[in-house]
Design an enzyme around this catalytic site. Sequence first.
Site, mmCIF file in Angstrom:
data_model
loop_
_atom_site.group_PDB
_atom_site.id
_atom_site.type_symbol
_atom_site.label_atom_id
_atom_site.label_comp_id
_atom_site.label_asym_id
_atom_site.label_seq_id
_atom_site.Cartn_x
_atom_site.Cartn_y
_atom_site.Cartn_z
ATOM 1 N N THR A 180 0.861 -1.189 0.000
ATOM 2 C CA THR A 180 0.000 0.000 0.000
ATOM 3 C C THR A 180 0.894 1.234 0.000
ATOM 4 O O THR A 180 1.897 1.289 0.718
ATOM 5 C CB THR A 180 -0.940 0.014 1.215
ATOM 6 O OG1 THR A 180 -1.876 -1.052 1.101
ATOM 7 C CG2 THR A 180 -1.689 1.336 1.314
ATOM 8 N N PHE A 182 1.320 5.146 0.851
ATOM 9 C CA PHE A 182 0.805 6.159 1.769
ATOM 10 C C PHE A 182 1.362 7.529 1.404
ATOM 11 O O PHE A 182 2.527 7.643 1.000
ATOM 12 C CB PHE A 182 1.210 5.849 3.213
ATOM 13 C CG PHE A 182 0.575 4.622 3.792
ATOM 14 C CD1 PHE A 182 -0.582 4.712 4.560
ATOM 15 C CD2 PHE A 182 1.130 3.367 3.572
ATOM 16 C CE1 PHE A 182 -1.162 3.582 5.106
ATOM 17 C CE2 PHE A 182 0.557 2.226 4.117
ATOM 18 C CZ PHE A 182 -0.594 2.336 4.882
#
Length: 772
Positions: A180, A182
């Site tokens: 992921t 960020f």
Amino acid sequence: MTSGPEPRVAFQGAYGAFSELAIARQWPDGATSVPCRSFPDAITAVVQGDADYAVIPVENAIVGPVRVALDALAAAGADVVVRGELRVPIHLCLMAPPGATLAGLRDVRSHAVALAQCRIFFARHPWLQSVPHEDTAGAARDVAAQHDRSLGAVAGESAAARYGLEIIARNIEDVPANWTRFLVISRNANTSRDTVNTMRNIAGTLALLAGSLLAAPDSAQAQTTPAAFSAITRSVHSGINGDRAKSTVAFVQQFYRLPGNEGFDAAIDTVAALLRAAGYVEESSAPAAARLVYRIESRPMRDPAWTPLAASITLDGQSAPLQAFARNLNMIAANSIATPPGGVRAELVHVGIGADSNFARVPVAGRIVFTTGNARVVLPRALKAGALGVIAAQTLPPINQQERNRHAIQFSGIARDTLQPGWLLYASRATRDSLEAAMTRGPVRVHVEIDVRIARRPERTLIAEVRGRTQPQERFVYSAHVQEPGANDNASGVGALAEMARVAADLVRRNVVTPQRTVTFLWGDEISSTDRYIKEDSLRRTGIKWGMSLDMVGENTATTGGTFLIEKMPDPSAVWVRGEDQHSEWGGRPLAEKDIRAHWFNDFVRNRCLDRARQANWVVKANPFEGGSDHTPFLRASIPAVLLWHFTDQFYHTDLDRIEHVSSATLANVGACALTTGLLLAEGTREVASAALDELVATAQRTLATQAALSRDTLSRGGSLEHEQHILSVWRDYYLGAIDRIPEIVVGPVNLTTALDRARAQVRAAVPVLAR
């Protein structure tokens, strides 16, 4: 990022969330985590001064953009600025209260984005009900508080430790290289519209550096679908009807389809009727100026066509069969003969794997043989020894999850034998267990009935065309194979292509589109029909510009466990398989650099599918070249081609591949992006080429940035600097070669020299020089 007191960092979720892991990575010397209920709350904490920073997840390797987070950032506008970004590996665990078991779980809670990353795991464990929660760690916290062993959560390992849960299964995400991305944001002290890093700049930076799907928040569709493509894109997307396609799939999937047999011909005749209803005219009787034509080509076959009609296995003394053709379409081995009318009744004898010692120990003359060995080897031995026929237990590949799908049978066959014809039935796991249990209790007699029809019939291929207005000899060719007995494989390709042909005809008749090149739709035998179409007419061959195979394109991925994939023609990802584009479970091997084919077609098709994905909440992935379908004849002939398909599929090649696992929405999604691709290239305008060039450059920049990040990661783990720089150079050269071929889009001569030179310079500038 700051010195002095520990920074206060807001994040969405509870303690133990992956965002906390991002915080720890960004501030290794310590930070004060500030949990917030939602993304807007985390951003508000920064804007109002309750936190110095916030970490916001914006993109995941499996599910793509985190839209709710992006919407929150868009709403904040110029109140926040990006201070940094980081990518965190994400490994998801299934956890539950102490003493819980996988079999005993029922409801599993997590954030919707995390659940979407584990679709294959949930498909393989259908008793687990996924329940969306506000966040991953919060789900773990709430499950722990309830002390209910039927409840589970999906979160990171740290959440299990924090809340006292036991890990039931680790690394359940669909893609091992899951991550992921960020953003680290802070308050913008200067909210002037002239300041740098407004949200529009943030979006552009992400799209360039991270390869994400993020567009400017005020007009995502306009920013991501080039204006030159919009009219055709809208028309096709609004015209395609998934329910129509599925109704065709439902009819075709009733039949066991082999070249020349009755089911195959029923599919061909049904699609031909749909073409006539859409306005296509049989080519032999069509006026010379007709633009919508079709024909059915017939060829004699070397062997007779084989059509299965009925079969059953019944234990003597029982009224209901253990296994019947109505449920198990694949139970008769292709080329088996029929039993006499009324079937045969005989003792069933078990010969194990069918070794010499088994046959020496078990008399088989006048009996029916049961085997767990290689059925194609056991059958002729059994027949030679006087057996009436063979029932064989199948062992299915792991992807078919046989312990779960106990009634599944894969289609298979035996060699046609005119000297010693016989029959072979395949037994599902459930049938095998019943027969073996009965045999352990004593002698068993079974009643076997088989009805097949073997007849001399031609092989037929159906070809429909939307003739090009000015360059009819140039064409885009779609191919969907008819043979194989499944609904997804490949009645779905048949139905999707029929619906695409209908929509194309409608748009042409209404002058919404004006293809200058011919668009060809082909239905036939897998690989061989496409190969013949390419090779039988050398003049036609020279005019085939692009090809596309539609195979397994209608899957309801919630039940099959599959993912929509674009199998690319060989690009550098087929040489260095890393990052997001991984091989499927179907299997592939790394190619050599000499096999790379520099072209824009892979990315063009992918972007057309992403156009659809943005409006349909559809997951689009790609895999490196593997082969095995109708795209391979095009590629062997040096024609650019891709495969649209799904994998993995727990029902692959089995008779559980039925209509209930087909999705109208998926058929519409695939049909829309496939047809949009073909019609844009058939129009072949300068505007389409120019927009394709701009889009290609942007895609190249994102890809090169992603590859550079992967190389830096490899270098951080001791990789070779020279090797990693070479990989980036090959990707650069791939895109430079793709740029060179952009003019092929245009019908007729075109001068794009200035634009091409500018594009090459942009790609060269996008390749960083790596350093340790």
